[in-house]
Scaffold this active site. Sequence first.
Site: not given
Ligand code: GLN
Length: 202
Positions: A50-52, A181, A111, A183, A140-141, A82
């Site tokens: 997700g987004e940390s 990921h 990151r 999942e 993904i990112r 991630c």
């Molecule tokens: N770029 C996201 C972060 O810094 C991580 C991306 C992801 O979990 N797919 O949290």
Amino acid sequence: MPTDPVIGVLAVQGDVREHLAALAECDVVARPVRRATEIAEIDALVLPGGESTTIDKLTRAFDLREPILDRLKAGMPAYGSCAGMILLADRVVDAIEGQQTFGGIDMTVRRNAFGRQVESFEEDLRVTGVDGEPVRAVFIRAPWVEEVGDAVEVLATVAEGPAAGRIVAVRQGNLLATSFHPEITGDIRVHRLFVEMVRSAG
Ligand code: GLN
């Protein structure tokens, strides 16, 4: 462990449903965790992708940070994918101001490491502890791991391309983390690896 372990998925943001679905196939009780009282009821915790920065903020806002930290310090197994990997890192490069992690794995992660050109990509990876076909790894990112301490076991590195050699899966004690990921691929072998860790910890 005589009964099936209860594995929580931190459910404040990110791909919670996907982790719950993968765990549900692994002979465990999988449940979302949103409240501090629920932390006491789990044997292990998954920190989703997700987004940390958001997960960090919401975890603190919902008073989940301290109970999670206490359980992790007491040895509760955890798996982070991630954003979840970032949350398990002792050190983060390119964190936003004030961003906190739970830590626990003696590593530095960067990151959004793979850069704009390859923000998202897939690769077949050999992962130590996962037998059979290579794992289809979806990034993904994603973060990568810049350096690890002696206690950290490197489970996978990128095989080719500009990021060749970068560490993307690690284990330290009861903690497991992947840049990718599993999942979202339908391949539950990494989750099975985690469940094995949970069972042997129990
Ligand atoms: N770029 C996201 C972060 O810094 C991580 C991306 C992801 O979990 N797919 O949290």
